[in-house]
Write a protein that holds these residues in place. Structure first.
Motif, PDB file in Angstrom:
ATOM      1  N   VAL A  64       0.858  -1.182   0.000  1.00 11.93           N
ATOM      2  CA  VAL A  64       0.000   0.000   0.000  1.00 11.93           C
ATOM      3  C   VAL A  64       0.891   1.228   0.000  1.00 11.93           C
ATOM      4  CG1 VAL A  64      -1.824  -1.226   1.255  1.00 11.93           C
ATOM      5  CG2 VAL A  64      -0.164   0.137   2.529  1.00 11.93           C
ATOM      6  N   LEU A 113       3.833  -0.662   5.389  1.00  6.30           N
ATOM      7  CA  LEU A 113       3.152  -0.655   4.098  1.00  6.30           C
ATOM      8  C   LEU A 113       2.712  -2.049   3.679  1.00  6.30           C
ATOM      9  CD1 LEU A 113       5.311   2.037   2.293  1.00  6.30           C
ATOM     10  CD2 LEU A 113       3.149   2.302   3.505  1.00  6.30           C
ATOM     11  N   VAL A 122     -13.128  -1.009   5.260  1.00  2.00           N
ATOM     12  CA  VAL A 122     -11.822  -1.608   5.532  1.00  2.00           C
ATOM     13  C   VAL A 122     -11.994  -3.122   5.540  1.00  2.00           C
ATOM     14  CG1 VAL A 122      -9.922  -1.843   7.175  1.00  2.00           C
ATOM     15  CG2 VAL A 122     -11.040   0.376   6.878  1.00  2.00           C
ATOM     16  N   LEU A 125      -6.719   7.329   5.076  1.00  2.00           N
ATOM     17  CA  LEU A 125      -7.514   6.555   6.024  1.00  2.00           C
ATOM     18  C   LEU A 125      -7.457   7.186   7.413  1.00  2.00           C
ATOM     19  CD1 LEU A 125      -9.186   4.126   6.909  1.00  2.00           C
ATOM     20  CD2 LEU A 125      -7.050   2.836   7.160  1.00  2.00           C
ATOM     21  N   LYS A 126      -6.295   7.635   7.836  1.00  2.00           N
ATOM     22  CA  LYS A 126      -6.170   8.230   9.172  1.00  2.00           C
ATOM     23  C   LYS A 126      -7.066   9.466   9.297  1.00  2.00           C
ATOM     24  CE  LYS A 126      -2.092   8.380  11.093  1.00  2.00           C
ATOM     25  NZ  LYS A 126      -0.697   8.824  11.450  1.00  2.00           N
ATOM     26  N   SER A 175       1.822   5.361   1.298  1.00  2.00           N
ATOM     27  CA  SER A 175       1.742   6.221   2.472  1.00  2.00           C
ATOM     28  C   SER A 175       0.597   7.221   2.362  1.00  2.00           C
ATOM     29  CB  SER A 175       3.071   6.961   2.664  1.00  2.00           C
ATOM     30  OG  SER A 175       3.412   7.703   1.502  1.00  2.00           O
ATOM     31  N   GLU A 187      -2.249   6.719   0.895  1.00  2.00           N
ATOM     32  CA  GLU A 187      -3.477   5.991   1.216  1.00  2.00           C
ATOM     33  C   GLU A 187      -3.631   5.838   2.731  1.00  2.00           C
ATOM     34  OE1 GLU A 187      -3.880   3.007  -2.671  1.00  2.00           O
ATOM     35  OE2 GLU A 187      -2.665   2.420  -0.936  1.00  2.00           O
ATOM     36  N   VAL A 188      -2.520   5.542   3.402  1.00  2.00           N
ATOM     37  CA  VAL A 188      -2.547   5.415   4.866  1.00  2.00           C
ATOM     38  C   VAL A 188      -2.968   6.728   5.503  1.00  2.00           C
ATOM     39  CG1 VAL A 188      -1.102   5.074   6.909  1.00  2.00           C
ATOM     40  CG2 VAL A 188      -0.825   3.572   4.921  1.00  2.00           C
ATOM     41  N   SER A 199      -6.668  -4.277   6.036  1.00  2.00           N
ATOM     42  CA  SER A 199      -6.199  -4.431   7.407  1.00  2.00           C
ATOM     43  C   SER A 199      -5.885  -5.899   7.647  1.00  2.00           C
ATOM     44  CB  SER A 199      -7.257  -3.950   8.405  1.00  2.00           C
ATOM     45  OG  SER A 199      -8.404  -4.786   8.358  1.00  2.00           O
ATOM     46  N   HIS A 231      -3.082  -0.870   5.238  1.00  2.00           N
ATOM     47  CA  HIS A 231      -3.395   0.494   5.658  1.00  2.00           C
ATOM     48  C   HIS A 231      -3.561   0.579   7.175  1.00  2.00           C
ATOM     49  CE1 HIS A 231      -4.983   0.281   1.428  1.00  2.00           C
ATOM     50  NE2 HIS A 231      -4.213   1.353   1.364  1.00  2.00           N
ATOM     51  N   PHE A 255      -9.974   0.050   1.885  1.00  2.00           N
ATOM     52  CA  PHE A 255      -8.705  -0.026   2.601  1.00  2.00           C
ATOM     53  C   PHE A 255      -8.515  -1.451   3.122  1.00  2.00           C
ATOM     54  CE2 PHE A 255     -10.071   4.422   3.086  1.00  2.00           C
ATOM     55  CZ  PHE A 255      -8.962   5.080   2.579  1.00  2.00           C
ATOM     56  N   ASN A 289       0.961   4.559  10.700  1.00  2.00           N
ATOM     57  CA  ASN A 289      -0.368   4.067  10.336  1.00  2.00           C
ATOM     58  C   ASN A 289      -1.365   4.260  11.474  1.00  2.00           C
ATOM     59  OD1 ASN A 289       1.859   2.432   9.139  1.00  2.00           O
ATOM     60  ND2 ASN A 289       0.212   1.477   7.970  1.00  2.00           N
TER      61      ASN A 289
END
Length: 443
Positions: free
Chosen positions: A40, A255, A105, A48-49, A42, A44-45, A230, A258, A228, A282
């Motif tokens: 994945v 990575l 997710v 999501l955050k 950064s 994208e991470v 997990s 996510h 996303f 993350n």
């Protein structure tokens, strides 16, 4: 964070780790893994955050779901598409009911390991290592299958990459025809006393989507849906090999997914899993159960989010329908005292597991729903908000959980009981659960 590095976990106690017979072969596999592209990105991470931070503030809702444990054999187009289809359809039902953005997710593209209660298993006087998931060894009870194989780390990375590639292609290609939810398979609702209510939900959703299309609003979102990934960050060498620095953002990112999460068995604040997770940028999930004391929980929260960063910490509680009223309120109060922003999520699956007389591990639909409804009530009465749900589910026609609109009984479990680990909601039960959540919130 001067005392942290991607390898600093190795000086802490590491539970649930496999023992490889050839350390040199393990290091060779890890060296190759460190050179492979990440799974994945950064940005994208970070996206999501931000969305999780919004959800914690009441602007959004997390839907997390997928298999208890993926197998390498599950890397097939129809299996992947079915998982995405049910998550997508559940999310649209929730969007219609909550009138909010739903963050999707999946427990997908990396859920290849599982914690075990013992390091070994004995059958007929023969003792072999426990099956810890396809990333480590095989399920067959033979020395060849059960011996941890470092080559599986590279195979797991490849399977995860193929799965993610297909997910992205489906998401970008207008998967599942969102503008025609009337095509969903709702035949299982025919015998439900709430069949008319379910039909109204789908009809209302269809009207809303067609209106958006007609006025040209949200056309990009209708064609492209963001998913996303997990998984439980159990295999620490694997997670370390995919923990990287990037040019766009400061810090380190895991990575491999996510949103990695820490299971209840490895949630020691001074343990290796928490040590690795505390240093990555993350969002991190933590499974909570009644075993955690207030001091333990407070130490976890402080260790994983000392800067009190919004969107960083997702607390996923799992108690069981009979225990949640007693055990959840003190946890909410403990976290509130820390002043740390968290997103509260309910996992109503794990605490409601039972075994039938014939040895089938199962869960009852009504017990799952009861815990979920109680969770909504408890958070509201505590002055907070339940911001998400976490289900073990599949888009396939399995028979692993009892109950639901079709009234699956213990005899029916035998028809298509497919899980190697924990029982999952099937397509019908999962979609019915989403509609039940909407009904609960509307009431």
């Amino acid at each position: 964070m001067n005392d942290w590095s991607p390898s600093s976990w190795q000086s802490h106690r590491a539970l649930q780790q496999a023992t490889y017979p050839d350390p040199a072969a393990l290091e060779a596999a890890l060296s190759e893994l460190r050179g492979l592209p990440p799974l994945v990105t950064s940005w994208e991470v970070q996206s999501l955050k931000r969305q999780l931070a919004d959800a914690a503030n009441g602007d959004g809702f997390l839907l997390q779901g997928g298999d208890c444990a993926e197998g390498f054999a599950d890397c097939q187009s129809d299996i992947i598409a079915n998982k995405l289809k049910i998550l997508l359809q559940m999310s649209l039902v929730l969007v219609e009911g909550l009138k909010q953005r739903v963050i999707r997710v999946g427990r997908i593209a990396g859920q290849y390991t599982k914690p075990r209660s013992a390091d070994s298993e004995t059958r007929n006087g023969i003792t072999l290592p426990s099956y810890r998931g396809d990333l480590i060894n095989g399920p067959d009870f033979t020395p060849e299958s059960r011996t941890p194989d470092p080559g599986r780390l590279l195979l797991g990375h490849g399977r995860a990459a193929l799965t993610l590639n297909f997910i992205r292609a489906l998401s970008e290609g207008g998967f599942a025809d969102l503008q025609h939810p009337e095509n969903w398979d709702l035949a299982f609702m025919a015998n439900s006393p709430r069949a008319r209510d379910y039909r109204k939900v789908v009809e209302s959703l269809g009207e809303s989507l067609r209106f958006m299309k007609a006025v040209g609003a949200g056309s990009g979102e209708l064609a492209r849906v963001q998913f996303f990934t997990s998984h439980e960050a159990l295999h620490l060498h694997y997670e370390q090999a995919l923990t990287r620095q990037v040019r766009q953002f400061p810090g380190w990112f895991d990575l491999s997914a996510h949103m990695p999460w820490i299971g209840l068995r490895t949630a020691d604040p001074d343990g290796a899993h928490v040590e690795l997770m505390r240093g990555i940028a993350n969002p991190v999930g933590v499974k909570l159960g009644g075993e955690l004391s207030p001091d333990w929980l407070e130490a976890l929260v402080e260790r994983l989010n000392p800067q009190r960063e919004p969107g960083r910490l997702v607390l996923i509680h799992r108690f069981g329908a009979d225990r949640i009223e007693h055990e959840l309120p003190p946890m909410i109060e403990t976290v509130r005292r820390t002043g740390t922003p968290v997103l509260w999520v309910c996992d109503p699956m794990h605490g409601n597991t039972e075994t039938t007389a014939k040895g089938y591990k199962t869960r009852r639909f009504e017990r799952i729903l009861k815990e979920l409804c109680l969770a909504f009530d408890i958070h509201r009465e505590s002055g907070g908000r339940l911001g998400g749900v976490h289900f073990e589910l599949t888009g396939d026609d399995v028979t692993e959980c009892l109950g639901g609109a079709r009234g699956l009984d213990e005899v029916g479990l035998e028809r298509a009981y497919a899980t190697q680990v924990d029982p999952r909601l099937n397509y019908e039960q999962a979609l019915e659960m989403a509609m039940a959540v909407v009904r609960k919130l509307r009431s």
